[in-house]
Structures are given as structure tokens and as C-alpha cells.
Design a protein around this motif. Sequence first.
Motif, PDB file in Angstrom:
ATOM      1  N   MET A   1      55.612  43.043  24.557  1.00  0.00           N
ATOM      2  CA  MET A   1      54.679  43.370  25.627  1.00  0.00           C
ATOM      3  C   MET A   1      53.477  42.429  25.508  1.00  0.00           C
ATOM      4  O   MET A   1      52.961  42.225  24.419  1.00  0.00           O
ATOM      5  N   SER A   2      53.060  41.868  26.634  1.00  0.00           N
ATOM      6  CA  SER A   2      51.908  40.965  26.620  1.00  0.00           C
ATOM      7  C   SER A   2      50.633  41.736  26.272  1.00  0.00           C
ATOM      8  O   SER A   2      50.568  42.958  26.410  1.00  0.00           O
ATOM      9  N   ASN A   3      49.618  41.002  25.824  1.00  0.00           N
ATOM     10  CA  ASN A   3      48.347  41.648  25.463  1.00  0.00           C
ATOM     11  C   ASN A   3      47.736  42.396  26.637  1.00  0.00           C
ATOM     12  O   ASN A   3      47.235  43.502  26.478  1.00  0.00           O
ATOM     13  N   ARG A   4      47.766  41.771  27.819  1.00  0.00           N
ATOM     14  CA  ARG A   4      47.178  42.410  29.004  1.00  0.00           C
ATOM     15  C   ARG A   4      47.918  43.712  29.324  1.00  0.00           C
ATOM     16  O   ARG A   4      47.319  44.735  29.605  1.00  0.00           O
ATOM     17  N   LYS A   5      49.241  43.644  29.280  1.00  0.00           N
ATOM     18  CA  LYS A   5      50.055  44.824  29.589  1.00  0.00           C
ATOM     19  C   LYS A   5      49.837  45.918  28.536  1.00  0.00           C
ATOM     20  O   LYS A   5      49.715  47.096  28.860  1.00  0.00           O
TER      21      LYS A   5
ATOM     22  N   ASN B   1      49.202  46.835  37.321  1.00  0.00           N
ATOM     23  CA  ASN B   1      48.689  46.926  38.676  1.00  0.00           C
ATOM     24  C   ASN B   1      47.197  46.662  38.683  1.00  0.00           C
ATOM     25  O   ASN B   1      46.518  46.890  37.687  1.00  0.00           O
ATOM     26  N   GLN B   2      46.690  46.198  39.822  1.00  0.00           N
ATOM     27  CA  GLN B   2      45.266  45.922  39.964  1.00  0.00           C
ATOM     28  C   GLN B   2      44.647  46.831  41.024  1.00  0.00           C
ATOM     29  O   GLN B   2      44.820  46.598  42.224  1.00  0.00           O
TER      30      GLN B   2
ATOM     31  N   TYR C   1      43.157  45.562  35.312  1.00  0.00           N
ATOM     32  CA  TYR C   1      44.593  45.820  35.189  1.00  0.00           C
ATOM     33  C   TYR C   1      44.825  47.191  34.585  1.00  0.00           C
ATOM     34  O   TYR C   1      44.179  47.562  33.606  1.00  0.00           O
ATOM     35  N   VAL C   2      45.755  47.931  35.202  1.00  0.00           N
ATOM     36  CA  VAL C   2      46.084  49.277  34.741  1.00  0.00           C
ATOM     37  C   VAL C   2      47.594  49.467  34.737  1.00  0.00           C
ATOM     38  O   VAL C   2      48.326  48.720  35.380  1.00  0.00           O
ATOM     39  N   ALA C   3      48.037  50.481  34.012  1.00  0.00           N
ATOM     40  CA  ALA C   3      49.453  50.849  34.013  1.00  0.00           C
ATOM     41  C   ALA C   3      49.725  51.726  35.226  1.00  0.00           C
ATOM     42  O   ALA C   3      48.950  52.633  35.538  1.00  0.00           O
TER      43      ALA C   3
ATOM     44  N   GLY D   1      41.122  48.813  32.366  1.00  0.00           N
ATOM     45  CA  GLY D   1      41.013  47.421  32.790  1.00  0.00           C
ATOM     46  C   GLY D   1      40.537  46.509  31.709  1.00  0.00           C
ATOM     47  O   GLY D   1      40.353  46.890  30.565  1.00  0.00           O
ATOM     48  N   GLU D   2      40.371  45.271  32.129  1.00  0.00           N
ATOM     49  CA  GLU D   2      39.833  44.263  31.194  1.00  0.00           C
ATOM     50  C   GLU D   2      38.894  43.350  31.923  1.00  0.00           C
ATOM     51  O   GLU D   2      38.843  43.311  33.113  1.00  0.00           O
TER      52      GLU D   2
END
Length: 114
Positions: A1-5, A31-32, A38-40, A113-114
Motif C-alpha cells: 500500500m502506498s504511503n498516501r493510501k 478519494n478527494q 485524500y481519504v479512504a 487527509g494530508e
Amino acid sequence: MSNRKERAYNATRAHCFYCGCIVNAMNFHLNQPQPGVYVAACPDCARFKGSDDLETFHAKLEKLSENSIQARLALKYRDAPAQQEDDAVLESKYHHNNKVTFYFERHPTHHYGE
């Protein structure tokens, strides 16, 4: 899994940002709700929201007729005996006081988010 995900998944505590259902770490959408955040999101919410901004998505849900197939299916699934979700998660999926309430609105102390 990517860091953002991974950050999005952890920030929502394994719940869909919108409906609150528990999401599988291997099967959720990044999702944005707004640019740069970014959120799940569960597959259903991500598909239904599409590229809509948060206000448009909210309005689309508010206009969903109780007689629509989507609304009927939501009620049908809610009554399924195999439902394992807790009451707070179930409540977040439906209208409250005749208003659609997203999971993140019911849990404002989470940081997304980030």
C-alpha cells in the motif's frame, strides 16, 4: 500500500469517509473530498460520488428519492440479518433529521487527509 493510501486508511480508522462502513485495507478507493485531501472511501461511495465535489455529492444524496432503487436497496441491506456493523456505523449511512449526514461529520475529532 502506498504511503498516501496508508495514511488515508489510518486517518479514517478503516472506515469509509462518507458512509462509515468498514473498509478492507486491500479494497478501498483513495478519494478527494476537496483538492489535496485524500481519504479512504468504500467502492460504492467512490463510484457514486465520482468526481463530484463534497457539496455536489451531498446534494445528490439529499435529492435521492425514497422510492429510488438505491434508497430501497440501502434499507434492504440495513435489515439483513448478517449485518455486523455497530449502530454508530449503521446510523451514519442514512438520513438523520431529514438530512444526509456523512461519517466524518459525525466524528469531527478525526483528522483526515494530508
